[in-house]
Design a protein around this motif. Structure first.
Motif: not given
Length: 136
Positions: A37-42, A45-48, A121-127
């Protein structure tokens, strides 16, 4: 310019999927993506993910473009974070791994071990990014 931006986004997405798929297919390791999910911080995102390790199985040194919070669900896992002595966690114990910190994990128990990994993590970067000294 829009075509270049779209192409860049597509390449990053494919690279992320390939990196994730490569780690998911390592023998003795099973990854189950639970939520993203996207986070409220631009830009964050969070991945579980639930990750299961067969007996004696390890995952080589790697890092993430953000924080990882680990909760051991089953078994015993040893975590080796750069700059710290290795720590062994058992079911019910948790560990915080700072952003960008290279680390490795190994199942040190006799049965299957599992962790619930939550990545902020930063969205759009490899996990996951394998460390240069790690085998590919």
């Amino acid at each position: 310019m829009r075509k270049i931006t779209a192409l860049t986004a597509a390449v990053l997405t494919v690279a992320s999927v390939l990196t994730h798929t490569a780690s998911a297919q390592q023998p003795g390791i099973k990854r189950t993506d639970l939520q993203r999910h996207d986070l409220s911080v631009p830009g964050r995102e969070v991945n579980q993910v639930l990750i299961e390790f067969g007996p004696g199985i390890s995952f080589p040194k790697h890092s993430h473009p953000g924080e990882e919070v680990v909760y051991v669900v089953d078994g015993s896992l040893e975590y080796a974070l750069d700059g710290r002595p290795p720590v062994t966690l058992r079911a019910g114990e948790a560990l915080f791994i700072p952003a960008g910190t290279p680390h490795a994990v190994k199942n040190v128990g006799s049965g299957t071990a599992a962790e619930l990994a939550t990545y902020i993590v930063e969205k759009g970067k490899p996990l996951l990014v394998l460390s240069p000294t790690s085998p590919k």
